[in-house]
Design a protein around this motif. Structure first.
Motif, mmCIF file in Angstrom:
data_model
loop_
_atom_site.group_PDB
_atom_site.id
_atom_site.type_symbol
_atom_site.label_atom_id
_atom_site.label_comp_id
_atom_site.label_asym_id
_atom_site.label_seq_id
_atom_site.Cartn_x
_atom_site.Cartn_y
_atom_site.Cartn_z
ATOM 1 N N ALA A 175 -25.874 -0.527 -34.398
ATOM 2 C CA ALA A 175 -24.647 -0.681 -33.357
ATOM 3 C C ALA A 175 -24.886 -0.417 -32.201
ATOM 4 N N TRP A 176 -24.555 -0.967 -30.970
ATOM 5 C CA TRP A 176 -24.649 -0.732 -29.796
ATOM 6 C C TRP A 176 -23.382 -1.019 -28.978
ATOM 7 N N PHE A 177 -23.271 -0.422 -27.729
ATOM 8 C CA PHE A 177 -22.402 -0.578 -26.662
ATOM 9 C C PHE A 177 -23.129 -0.009 -25.381
ATOM 10 N N ALA A 178 -23.145 -1.054 -24.411
ATOM 11 C CA ALA A 178 -24.059 -0.598 -23.216
ATOM 12 C C ALA A 178 -23.188 -1.387 -21.979
ATOM 13 N N GLY A 179 -22.991 -0.516 -20.967
ATOM 14 C CA GLY A 179 -22.215 -0.933 -19.896
ATOM 15 C C GLY A 179 -22.150 0.035 -18.791
ATOM 16 N N TYR A 180 -21.113 -0.067 -17.963
ATOM 17 C CA TYR A 180 -21.154 0.648 -16.603
ATOM 18 C C TYR A 180 -19.795 1.014 -16.273
ATOM 19 N N PHE A 181 -19.424 1.898 -15.547
ATOM 20 C CA PHE A 181 -18.014 2.112 -14.793
ATOM 21 C C PHE A 181 -18.090 2.890 -13.467
ATOM 22 N N PRO A 182 -16.911 2.763 -12.882
ATOM 23 C CA PRO A 182 -15.838 1.707 -12.766
ATOM 24 C C PRO A 182 -16.351 0.194 -12.526
ATOM 25 N N ALA A 183 -15.856 -0.738 -13.159
ATOM 26 C CA ALA A 183 -16.156 -1.923 -13.095
ATOM 27 C C ALA A 183 -16.251 -2.526 -11.764
ATOM 28 N N GLU A 184 -15.381 -2.285 -10.642
ATOM 29 C CA GLU A 184 -15.406 -2.782 -9.424
ATOM 30 C C GLU A 184 -16.319 -2.074 -8.409
#
Length: 531
Positions: free
Chosen positions: A486-495
């Motif tokens: 299982a994975w989740f990859a991303g970034y923050f804040p979006a803007e």
């Protein structure tokens, strides 16, 4: 009463005079030449150079053990009795009965006394084993065996200091009871190595992963502006002070999973989309998902078995449609996908220090993708493709950075004996790998994943986010069922992205369910901490 206590203690001295129990925590003595100002020193600890985080907070030598240095008096013996177990106290008593000073690690708090000095001595590793896979551990010879301890063994050895208790004695070598006890080299050595890890972010990531019930997994946090790794977590953890307990653990806690390659699944879809957009394929390209597609006799299913119907690129990423990406990959071509993946760092080792690196993973060559079925597999991150959590996090950071790839790094520099940092960091590659317009399109797609797609559980209350879920087939089974990464990859804040995050759980089921909430917790708590 005082006379009675002295009498009892004197009898005890005689009773234990013949006891030969060895006290491991008492160091060697050294005596100066006999003179009216002679002294004897008792070793307490040899302290190795300090490993710091990016804000010069110690990651080693950060917590303390309490020792007691005591003169050989009945008053001191009475005080020490309250701070030691009966067995240890008997051994201490034997030594004191020979009129020898004592230095011992306390097990319990003690009362103050003129003849006993409490000493706070830094211990190498914290009880929480924070960042244990990055810091590493020492061998029986006191030298580094893994991690930063090994990579910077000479630097940390050169920064060592010995802590000693100094007792003044008369010309006959007897401790002078009226003189103060002196401590030489108290406190942790300033010299050492500074890492890019942020202690607070590291603890947030560790707690988030542990709180989610992760048995085997990893989490990586990268500073988007610089490429510095702010947190690097692997689970299960191990105790650097009790390595032997973990050597034969079937879950392999000694392995740093953040540096190991795994099947990645749909978190690879942004790379395929990037390759397509760079090839001039418009984001409005549509495909009718019916729930499955067959190529070369192999049937590939979408997670939506009834099909998504007619969708475009934005919706296909948001809903993680496999069959759309198979069609998109075939239209884009294997060569473009592989070259784009290379530019994102796939298939290449990530070196952090001498002997310390993340694996290259596996990126198939164009010649290996010699059939529609092979291209279909890589279209949604399956087949031979393997990547590390560090690579996946770096991929997301590059997208958030506007298409600029920056090699992640882990070491800020070396610290001298005055505590002054000399930067030795190497930012490595910094390259525009996809156009700004392509990166901005991908960012809008990844934001849609969190706002209304498969990554809704990553959406925070106080901070916006963007990212991608994955449930990757491993080809392995357990208890009659297939094991999924299982994975989740991303970034923050979006803007205005500040941090990229990758979360992996081995045998974790659906990434949308098991990893997205871990990402959310990290994002919200880091935002509360640093804004």
């Amino acid at each position: 009463m005082v006379k009675r206590a002295v009498t009892v203690l004197s009898v005890l001295f005689l009773m234990f005079a013949g006891v030969g129990v060895r006290i491991a925590s008492i160091g060697a003595e050294s005596e100066q030449a006999a003179s009216p100002t002679a002294s004897m020193s008792v070793d307490i600890a040899d302290l190795r150079g300090t490993v710091y985080d990016c804000r010069m907070r110690p990651l080693t030598n950060a917590e303390y053990d309490t020792y007691a240095a005591a003169k050989p008096t009945s008053e001191a013996a009475s005080v020490l009795k309250g701070g030691l177990s009966e067995t240890v106290f008997q051994s201490v008593f034997e030594r004191m009965s020979k009129q020898k000073p004592i230095v011992i690690k306390l097990e319990y708090p003690i009362a103050s006394s003129d003849d006993v000095m409490e000493i706070k001595v830094p211990k190498r590793y914290s009880d929480s084993a924070c960042a244990c896979h990055i810091i590493g551990y020492l061998g029986s010879d006191g030298h580094g065996v893994s991690g930063i301890e090994k990579a910077f063994d000479q630097v940390l050895s050169d920064g060592a200091a010995s802590v000693r208790a100094k007792f003044f004695s008369d010309a006959k070598g007897r401790v002078m009871l009226g003189e103060d006890i002196e401590i030489e080299n108290g406190g942790a050595p300033k010299a050492g190595v500074a890492l890019t890890l942020d202690y607070e972010i590291q603890r947030i990531a560790e707690n988030a992963l542990d709180g989610s019930g992760t048995e085997c997994g990893a989490a990586v946090v990268i500073d988007i502006e610089s490429g510095a790794i702010r947190a690097c977590v692997s689970r299960p953890a191990f105790s650097p002070d009790a390595v032997a307990e973990s050597l034969y653990d079937p879950l392999s806690p000694m392995i740093n999973r953040a540096f190991l390659p795994f099947s990645v699944g749909s978190v690879f879809k942004p790379v395929v989309a990037a390759a397509a957009l760079e090839q001039g394929i418009d984001e409005s390209f549509e495909y009718n998902c019916t729930g499955s597609v067959t190529h070369n006799g192999v049937t590939f299913n979408c997670h939506e078995r009834e099909g998504h119907g007619v969708i475009d690129m934005r919706q296909a990423i948001a809903d993680s449609c496999n069959t759309y990406f198979i069609e998109l990959a075939l239209k884009t071509g294997a060569e473009s996908i592989i070259e784009t993946a290379k530019s994102f760092g796939f298939g290449r080792e990530t070196a952090f220090a001498d002997g310390m690196k993340a694996a290259a993973g596996t990126l198939p060559s164009t010649s290996e993708l010699d059939s529609k079925a092979a291209v279909a597999n890589i279209a949604f991150g399956q087949g031979a493709l393997l990547a590390t959590p560090v690579q996946i996090c770096s991929m997301m950071a590059a997208i958030a950075r506007g298409g600029v790839y920056v090699k992640p790094y882990l070491v800020d520099g070396e610290v001298d004996s005055d505590g002054v940092l000399t930067p030795v960091r190497n930012y490595g590659e910094k390259k525009q790998i996809i156009s700004v317009s392509t990166a901005m399109r991908l960012r809008s797609y990844l934001e849609a994943v969190v706002l209304r797609g498969s990554g809704k559980r990553a959406a925070g209350v106080i901070v916006s986010a963007a990212g991608k879920t994955a449930t990757a087939q491993t080809g392995k089974s357990e208890n009659g069922g297939e094991i999924y990464n299982a994975w989740f990859a991303g970034y923050f804040p979006a803007e205005s992205p500040k941090y990229a995050v990758a979360v992996l759980k081995e045998n974790g089921g659906e990434g949308a369910v098991s990893c997205a909430p871990v990402f959310r917790e990290i994002a919200e708590k880091v935002t509360i901490l640093y804004g």
